[in-house]
Design an enzyme around this catalytic site. Sequence first.
Site, mmCIF file in Angstrom:
data_model
loop_
_atom_site.group_PDB
_atom_site.id
_atom_site.type_symbol
_atom_site.label_atom_id
_atom_site.label_comp_id
_atom_site.label_asym_id
_atom_site.label_seq_id
_atom_site.Cartn_x
_atom_site.Cartn_y
_atom_site.Cartn_z
ATOM 1 N N TYR A 145 8.282 -2.105 -12.774
ATOM 2 C CA TYR A 145 9.555 -2.612 -12.248
ATOM 3 C C TYR A 145 10.577 -2.464 -13.367
ATOM 4 O O TYR A 145 10.418 -3.089 -14.428
ATOM 5 C CB TYR A 145 9.449 -4.092 -11.868
ATOM 6 C CG TYR A 145 8.625 -4.388 -10.635
ATOM 7 C CD1 TYR A 145 7.236 -4.438 -10.685
ATOM 8 C CD2 TYR A 145 9.234 -4.651 -9.407
ATOM 9 C CE1 TYR A 145 6.479 -4.739 -9.548
ATOM 10 C CE2 TYR A 145 8.489 -4.954 -8.273
ATOM 11 C CZ TYR A 145 7.115 -4.986 -8.346
ATOM 12 O OH TYR A 145 6.383 -5.282 -7.216
ATOM 13 N N TYR B 117 3.656 -13.958 -7.897
ATOM 14 C CA TYR B 117 3.421 -12.557 -7.525
ATOM 15 C C TYR B 117 2.062 -12.393 -6.836
ATOM 16 O O TYR B 117 1.944 -11.677 -5.838
ATOM 17 C CB TYR B 117 3.524 -11.651 -8.758
ATOM 18 C CG TYR B 117 3.597 -10.179 -8.408
ATOM 19 C CD1 TYR B 117 4.809 -9.571 -8.095
ATOM 20 C CD2 TYR B 117 2.441 -9.397 -8.355
ATOM 21 C CE1 TYR B 117 4.878 -8.227 -7.758
ATOM 22 C CE2 TYR B 117 2.492 -8.053 -8.018
ATOM 23 C CZ TYR B 117 3.716 -7.474 -7.723
ATOM 24 O OH TYR B 117 3.775 -6.144 -7.379
ATOM 25 N N PRO C 264 12.376 -6.477 -0.858
ATOM 26 C CA PRO C 264 11.014 -6.062 -1.216
ATOM 27 C C PRO C 264 10.635 -6.255 -2.695
ATOM 28 O O PRO C 264 9.477 -6.039 -3.058
ATOM 29 C CB PRO C 264 10.982 -4.577 -0.839
ATOM 30 C CG PRO C 264 12.396 -4.154 -0.768
ATOM 31 C CD PRO C 264 13.208 -5.353 -0.416
ATOM 32 N N LYS D 219 6.634 -9.344 -0.930
ATOM 33 C CA LYS D 219 6.208 -10.529 -0.187
ATOM 34 C C LYS D 219 6.260 -10.415 1.343
ATOM 35 O O LYS D 219 5.646 -11.225 2.038
ATOM 36 C CB LYS D 219 7.059 -11.745 -0.599
ATOM 37 C CG LYS D 219 6.758 -12.259 -1.987
ATOM 38 C CD LYS D 219 5.435 -13.001 -2.030
ATOM 39 C CE LYS D 219 4.911 -13.198 -3.425
ATOM 40 N NZ LYS D 219 3.768 -12.353 -3.777
ATOM 41 N N HIS E 82 -5.222 -4.327 -8.705
ATOM 42 C CA HIS E 82 -4.337 -4.295 -9.875
ATOM 43 C C HIS E 82 -4.349 -5.653 -10.568
ATOM 44 O O HIS E 82 -4.106 -6.679 -9.934
ATOM 45 C CB HIS E 82 -2.910 -3.935 -9.456
ATOM 46 C CG HIS E 82 -2.705 -2.461 -9.271
ATOM 47 N ND1 HIS E 82 -1.555 -1.804 -9.649
ATOM 48 C CD2 HIS E 82 -3.527 -1.519 -8.764
ATOM 49 C CE1 HIS E 82 -1.680 -0.513 -9.370
ATOM 50 N NE2 HIS E 82 -2.857 -0.320 -8.824
HETATM 51 P P1 RFL Z 1 7.044 -5.212 11.872
HETATM 52 O O1 RFL Z 1 6.153 -4.439 10.948
HETATM 53 O O2 RFL Z 1 8.477 -4.940 11.865
HETATM 54 O O3 RFL Z 1 6.453 -5.000 13.336
HETATM 55 C C1 RFL Z 1 7.166 -5.423 14.478
HETATM 56 C C2 RFL Z 1 6.694 -4.641 15.687
HETATM 57 O O4 RFL Z 1 7.395 -5.125 16.836
HETATM 58 C C3 RFL Z 1 7.878 -4.040 17.609
HETATM 59 N N1 RFL Z 1 9.097 -4.458 18.329
HETATM 60 C C4 RFL Z 1 9.118 -4.737 19.643
HETATM 61 N N2 RFL Z 1 8.155 -4.703 20.573
HETATM 62 C C5 RFL Z 1 8.523 -5.056 21.838
HETATM 63 N N3 RFL Z 1 9.781 -5.400 22.202
HETATM 64 C C6 RFL Z 1 10.771 -5.443 21.291
HETATM 65 N N4 RFL Z 1 12.022 -5.797 21.654
HETATM 66 C C7 RFL Z 1 10.455 -5.103 19.946
HETATM 67 N N5 RFL Z 1 11.182 -5.034 18.808
HETATM 68 C C8 RFL Z 1 10.338 -4.645 17.842
HETATM 69 C C9 RFL Z 1 8.155 -2.928 16.595
HETATM 70 O O5 RFL Z 1 8.091 -1.647 17.198
HETATM 71 C C10 RFL Z 1 7.007 -3.165 15.581
HETATM 72 O O6 RFL Z 1 5.864 -2.392 15.906
HETATM 73 O O7 RFL Z 1 6.879 -6.793 11.629
HETATM 74 P P2 RFL Z 1 5.617 -7.633 11.105
HETATM 75 O O8 RFL Z 1 4.377 -7.281 11.865
HETATM 76 O O9 RFL Z 1 6.048 -9.042 11.060
HETATM 77 O O10 RFL Z 1 5.336 -7.110 9.607
HETATM 78 C C11 RFL Z 1 6.251 -7.327 8.567
HETATM 79 C C12 RFL Z 1 6.171 -6.205 7.530
HETATM 80 O O11 RFL Z 1 6.249 -4.962 8.196
HETATM 81 C C13 RFL Z 1 7.280 -6.314 6.461
HETATM 82 O O12 RFL Z 1 7.463 -7.654 6.077
HETATM 83 C C14 RFL Z 1 6.963 -5.484 5.193
HETATM 84 O O13 RFL Z 1 6.944 -4.121 5.466
HETATM 85 C C15 RFL Z 1 7.998 -5.762 4.095
HETATM 86 N N6 RFL Z 1 7.781 -4.968 2.882
HETATM 87 C C16 RFL Z 1 6.827 -5.328 1.942
HETATM 88 N N7 RFL Z 1 6.043 -6.392 2.135
HETATM 89 C C17 RFL Z 1 5.055 -6.711 1.246
HETATM 90 O O14 RFL Z 1 4.349 -7.719 1.443
HETATM 91 N N8 RFL Z 1 4.797 -5.956 0.115
HETATM 92 C C18 RFL Z 1 5.538 -4.852 -0.148
HETATM 93 O O15 RFL Z 1 5.230 -4.167 -1.127
HETATM 94 C C19 RFL Z 1 6.616 -4.513 0.760
HETATM 95 N N9 RFL Z 1 7.380 -3.438 0.531
HETATM 96 C C20 RFL Z 1 8.550 -3.821 2.652
HETATM 97 C C21 RFL Z 1 8.326 -3.082 1.452
HETATM 98 C C22 RFL Z 1 9.515 -3.401 3.569
HETATM 99 C C23 RFL Z 1 10.255 -2.277 3.301
HETATM 100 N N10 RFL Z 1 11.200 -1.885 4.290
HETATM 101 C C24 RFL Z 1 11.316 -0.578 4.792
HETATM 102 C C25 RFL Z 1 11.944 -2.892 5.025
HETATM 103 C C26 RFL Z 1 9.067 -1.959 1.176
HETATM 104 C C27 RFL Z 1 10.052 -1.562 2.073
HETATM 105 C C28 RFL Z 1 10.870 -0.356 1.690
HETATM 106 C C1 PHB Z 2 5.425 -0.299 -2.426
HETATM 107 O O1 PHB Z 2 4.425 0.235 -2.966
HETATM 108 O O2 PHB Z 2 5.938 0.175 -1.415
HETATM 109 C C2 PHB Z 2 6.009 -1.514 -3.034
HETATM 110 C C3 PHB Z 2 5.383 -2.104 -4.115
HETATM 111 C C4 PHB Z 2 5.919 -3.243 -4.696
HETATM 112 C C5 PHB Z 2 7.105 -3.779 -4.189
HETATM 113 C C6 PHB Z 2 7.727 -3.189 -3.094
HETATM 114 C C7 PHB Z 2 7.184 -2.052 -2.522
HETATM 115 O O3 PHB Z 2 7.638 -4.874 -4.795
#
Ligand code: RFL
Ligand code: PHB
Length: 390
Positions: free
Chosen positions: A201, A385, A293, A297, A72
């Site tokens: 957005y 971004y 989110p 980041k 993108h």
């Molecule tokens: P995770 O993905 O939470 O993985 C952690 C793992 O650890 C395990 N765990 C344990 N294992 C053993 N013992 C324990 N006591 C444990 N406790 C937990 C869990 O089962 C899991 O498998 O952390 P990690 O690897 O640091 O990754 C981080 C990302 O997942 C997170 O920052 C992103 O998803 C955030 N996020 C976004 N980030 C972006 O860069 N771009 C995006 O567009 C974006 N959109 C989002 C998002 C997060 C969202 N939510 C649901 C919070 C959109 C949403 C809606």
């Molecule tokens: C997504 O596609 O899940 C998404 C994209 C951009 C954001 C957050 C989530 O800023």
Amino acid sequence: MRVKVAIIGSGPSGLLLGQLLATAGIDTVIIDRASREHILGRVRAGVLEEGTVNLMKQAGVGARMEAEGLPHDGFSLAFDGRDHRIDLFGLTGGKRVMVYGQTELTRDLIEQRESDGRPTIYEACNVAPQGFDSARPFLTYDKDGVTHRIDCDFIAGCDGFHGASRKAVPEKAIRTFEKVYPFGWLGILADVPPVSEELVYANHPQGFALCSMRSQTRSRYYIQCALDEKVDDWSDARFWDELRRRLPTHHAEAMITGPSFEKSIAPLRSFVAEPMRFGRLFLVGDAAHIVPPTGAKGLNLAASDVHYLFTALLEHYQGRSNAGIDAYSAKALGRVWKAVRFSWWMTTMLHRFPEAGDFDQKIQEAELDYLTHSRAAETVLAENYVGLSY
Ligand code: RFL
Ligand code: PHB
């Protein structure tokens, strides 16, 4: 069992770190409390910075992302009934982001690890990092009623916000910073073509909305909602109506709707723990920091932490020095705080805050107006971004 690096958490940070270390011949075990199916079923991030894309390639797992990911060059800010395009590519001298679901990235990493025959322990209970203040750290965990021990040189705490690693650190050794936002995001996935080729957005009097995607045929949409909303109260029809209401007319009219197959509410929070290293235990990704989110980041910060830690461990094992290990926390936190600031700013600019008065509303409108009339302001947005350099 003995390994060089024991990794807690099989999310993106643990898996990417494990894969990069594997390319350098450094052995790891990954241990997670969840099942493989649960991990592969989680729907989260969608936007990858160039740095994250490059790390996937460096780890040897970039092929499917390059074939199926959507590059993108810009996105749209919608407010006041109109659209303003942020030309990421033009404003940053040729940088872009990649739309590729975290679910897919996780799958690529898990499958590679499996085909390489590297160990992962799923469904482990009571995972506990221990002895990390000494030269001989180890982990214990319970599985099938038996307590196991893994000895290692280092422990990487990649276990997310609710993990065991940060909690294992004595309270007086850690400082935390937190901001909880007074709303959440209700998100859905549906197999319908995205309303626009680029992300939208939207700031609207009814609240924020985001149109994202996973492919040409799968859309990911979000709307700001109150913290006490229940997913069950949101039928698909109600969601589509509310999303349309928050978008400029041309998008609302073009929107193709259909049944959703995932629907969930996520709260919004900023959180940072300092430092990110405690002797031989490192915190990585969401274990150390959370961002709302809005700036896309979270996953990308997890990737930059992994980059700093991988480089530091490589330097250590190649016998050169421990300078990278000593610098890990400061280096990672420098980048983390800038992303925390950016994510807070995007969130503040685009959401409706329940407590905001007329003054705050006018400031928000002025911010958006300034952004769309100043190339300097747009450049600041675009530079952040696409991701600050490592
Ligand atoms: P995770 O993905 O939470 O993985 C952690 C793992 O650890 C395990 N765990 C344990 N294992 C053993 N013992 C324990 N006591 C444990 N406790 C937990 C869990 O089962 C899991 O498998 O952390 P990690 O690897 O640091 O990754 C981080 C990302 O997942 C997170 O920052 C992103 O998803 C955030 N996020 C976004 N980030 C972006 O860069 N771009 C995006 O567009 C974006 N959109 C989002 C998002 C997060 C969202 N939510 C649901 C919070 C959109 C949403 C809606
Ligand atoms: C997504 O596609 O899940 C998404 C994209 C951009 C954001 C957050 C989530 O800023």
